[in-house]
Enzyme design. Structure first.
Site, PDB file in Angstrom:
ATOM      1  N   GLY A  50      47.698  38.187  31.402  1.00 55.00           N
ATOM      2  CA  GLY A  50      47.246  39.517  31.814  1.00 55.00           C
ATOM      3  C   GLY A  50      47.867  39.987  33.116  1.00 55.00           C
ATOM      4  N   VAL A  51      47.041  40.648  33.924  1.00 50.63           N
ATOM      5  CA  VAL A  51      47.539  41.206  35.176  1.00 50.63           C
ATOM      6  C   VAL A  51      47.921  40.081  36.151  1.00 50.63           C
ATOM      7  CG1 VAL A  51      45.253  41.523  36.247  1.00 50.63           C
ATOM      8  CG2 VAL A  51      47.123  43.028  36.882  1.00 50.63           C
ATOM      9  N   ASP A  52      47.224  38.965  36.068  1.00 52.28           N
ATOM     10  CA  ASP A  52      47.524  37.794  36.904  1.00 52.28           C
ATOM     11  C   ASP A  52      48.970  37.337  36.667  1.00 52.28           C
ATOM     12  OD1 ASP A  52      47.101  35.651  38.597  1.00 52.28           O
ATOM     13  OD2 ASP A  52      45.790  34.538  37.233  1.00 52.28           O
ATOM     14  N   ILE A 106      50.048  47.881  38.018  1.00 54.33           N
ATOM     15  CA  ILE A 106      49.653  47.664  39.408  1.00 54.33           C
ATOM     16  C   ILE A 106      50.751  46.973  40.231  1.00 54.33           C
ATOM     17  CG2 ILE A 106      48.517  45.386  39.230  1.00 54.33           C
ATOM     18  CD1 ILE A 106      46.126  46.727  40.781  1.00 54.33           C
ATOM     19  N   SER A 158      38.134  41.896  34.667  1.00 55.16           N
ATOM     20  CA  SER A 158      37.332  41.270  33.590  1.00 55.16           C
ATOM     21  C   SER A 158      37.408  41.983  32.240  1.00 55.16           C
ATOM     22  CB  SER A 158      35.845  41.131  33.970  1.00 55.16           C
ATOM     23  OG  SER A 158      35.644  40.021  34.809  1.00 55.16           O
ATOM     24  N   THR A 159      38.120  43.109  32.144  1.00 53.00           N
ATOM     25  CA  THR A 159      38.062  43.861  30.877  1.00 53.00           C
ATOM     26  C   THR A 159      39.137  43.454  29.873  1.00 53.00           C
ATOM     27  OG1 THR A 159      39.467  45.699  31.590  1.00 53.00           O
ATOM     28  CG2 THR A 159      37.103  45.875  32.076  1.00 53.00           C
ATOM     29  N   GLY A 160      39.909  42.417  30.199  1.00 50.17           N
ATOM     30  CA  GLY A 160      40.930  41.930  29.270  1.00 50.17           C
ATOM     31  C   GLY A 160      40.475  40.618  28.651  1.00 50.17           C
TER      32      GLY A 160
HETATM   33  N1  AR6 Z   1      48.626  46.402  35.823  1.00 49.54           N
HETATM   34  C1  AR6 Z   1      47.345  46.818  35.781  1.00 49.54           C
HETATM   35  N2  AR6 Z   1      46.448  46.348  34.903  1.00 49.54           N
HETATM   36  C2  AR6 Z   1      46.869  45.418  34.002  1.00 49.54           C
HETATM   37  C3  AR6 Z   1      48.192  44.927  33.973  1.00 49.54           C
HETATM   38  C4  AR6 Z   1      49.093  45.453  34.941  1.00 49.54           C
HETATM   39  N3  AR6 Z   1      50.377  45.047  35.019  1.00 49.54           N
HETATM   40  N4  AR6 Z   1      48.285  44.015  32.961  1.00 49.54           N
HETATM   41  C5  AR6 Z   1      47.061  43.951  32.369  1.00 49.54           C
HETATM   42  N5  AR6 Z   1      46.211  44.809  32.991  1.00 49.54           N
HETATM   43  P1  AR6 Z   1      43.120  40.595  32.349  1.00 49.54           P
HETATM   44  P2  AR6 Z   1      40.496  39.485  33.058  1.00 49.54           P
HETATM   45  C6  AR6 Z   1      44.786  45.109  32.714  1.00 49.54           C
HETATM   46  O1  AR6 Z   1      43.095  39.940  31.019  1.00 49.54           O
HETATM   47  O2  AR6 Z   1      39.896  40.118  31.868  1.00 49.54           O
HETATM   48  C7  AR6 Z   1      44.156  35.863  33.326  1.00 49.54           C
HETATM   49  O3  AR6 Z   1      44.714  34.880  32.505  1.00 49.54           O
HETATM   50  C8  AR6 Z   1      44.256  44.840  31.325  1.00 49.54           C
HETATM   51  O4  AR6 Z   1      44.572  45.914  30.443  1.00 49.54           O
HETATM   52  O5  AR6 Z   1      44.386  40.578  33.109  1.00 49.54           O
HETATM   53  O6  AR6 Z   1      39.790  39.625  34.381  1.00 49.54           O
HETATM   54  C9  AR6 Z   1      43.536  35.264  34.573  1.00 49.54           C
HETATM   55  O7  AR6 Z   1      44.275  34.157  35.057  1.00 49.54           O
HETATM   56  C10 AR6 Z   1      42.769  44.772  31.601  1.00 49.54           C
HETATM   57  O8  AR6 Z   1      42.195  46.080  31.563  1.00 49.54           O
HETATM   58  O9  AR6 Z   1      42.003  39.934  33.346  1.00 49.54           O
HETATM   59  C11 AR6 Z   1      42.186  34.866  34.097  1.00 49.54           C
HETATM   60  O10 AR6 Z   1      42.207  33.609  33.457  1.00 49.54           O
HETATM   61  C12 AR6 Z   1      42.673  44.278  33.043  1.00 49.54           C
HETATM   62  O11 AR6 Z   1      44.000  44.295  33.555  1.00 49.54           O
HETATM   63  C13 AR6 Z   1      41.831  35.925  33.085  1.00 49.54           C
HETATM   64  O12 AR6 Z   1      43.081  36.450  32.621  1.00 49.54           O
HETATM   65  C14 AR6 Z   1      42.115  42.876  33.178  1.00 49.54           C
HETATM   66  O13 AR6 Z   1      42.611  42.073  32.128  1.00 49.54           O
HETATM   67  C15 AR6 Z   1      41.077  37.059  33.728  1.00 49.54           C
HETATM   68  O14 AR6 Z   1      40.652  37.957  32.736  1.00 49.54           O
END
Ligand code: AR6
Length: 183
Positions: free
Chosen positions: A43-45, A22, A132-134
């Site tokens: 993660g994405v954050d 993204i 939320s799926t990570g």
């Molecule tokens: N582009 C698109 N999607 C992504 C990317 C990317 N570069 N990297 C990961 N994903 P997550 P959550 C997907 O864990 O579950 C953080 O520490 C990943 O495959 O990023 O909402 C925050 O600060 C998954 O499908 O977010 C919070 O503490 C999706 O993004 C916590 O994680 C969400 O995974 C939030 O957890």
């Protein structure tokens, strides 16, 4: 929309699902799956803050000073710093706790409130990750259904948004979206 290294999969005229990163997507707003501190994470954050640079965190800190973070299901908007998007909309998805803590409604709220904030800021194109799926462990299939339902419901009463891109980072999510009924 410029978006290298993606596999597009059109859902309808407005919603498009792709596999990709993204942070590379050139739309008006990309959505971040943040946490309520708004101060970054994994993660994405983590990817968004790394690629976007310190301007995003600076604005997040100002929001925290003003309103003390962001509640689950709500959303705030900042600059996108060095990213190709114009804005980052930070929303806080629910942690999955077995489904007894209003997780489904809270996840739908993330999509709704992000779209509303995008419209309020004159955005017509927006990209979502699979919130939320990570790290937060929401079941992927249920999350996919909720996201599409929430987006379609929003589109019923709003015509400002012209393109919604769902960016699946992992193949499991991408395959789930391709098989979703009721598109
Ligand atoms: N582009 C698109 N999607 C992504 C990317 C990317 N570069 N990297 C990961 N994903 P997550 P959550 C997907 O864990 O579950 C953080 O520490 C990943 O495959 O990023 O909402 C925050 O600060 C998954 O499908 O977010 C919070 O503490 C999706 O993004 C916590 O994680 C969400 O995974 C939030 O957890």
């Amino acid at each position: 929309m410029r978006c290298p290294n993606i596999i597009p999969y059109p859902m309808n005229n407005i919603i498009n699902v792709i596999k990709g990163d993204i942070t590379k997507i050139e739309v008006d707003a990309i959505v971040n799956a943040a946490n309520s501190s708004l101060l970054g994470g994994g993660g994405v954050d983590g990817a968004i803050h790394r690629a976007g640079g310190p301007a995003i965190l600076e604005e997040c800190r100002m929001i925290v000073a003003r309103q003390g973070g962001c509640k689950t299901g709500e959303a705030v908007i900042t600059t996108a710093g060095n990213l190709p998007a114009k804005y980052v909309i930070h929303t806080v998805g629910p942690v999955w706790n077995g489904g007894q803590k209003n997780e489904e409604k809270l996840l739908a709220n993330c999509y709704f409130n992000s779209l509303r904030l995008a419209v309020d800021n004159s955005c017509t194109t927006i990209a979502f990750p699979n919130i939320s799926t990570g790290i937060y462990r929401f079941p992927k299939k249920l999350a996919a259904q909720i996201s599409i339902n929430a987006i379609n419901q929003f589109l019923e009463s709003n015509t400002t948004i012209k393109l919604i891109t769902i960016v699946c980072f992992d193949d499991e999510n991408f395959q789930l979206f391709k098989r979703l009924p009721g598109r």
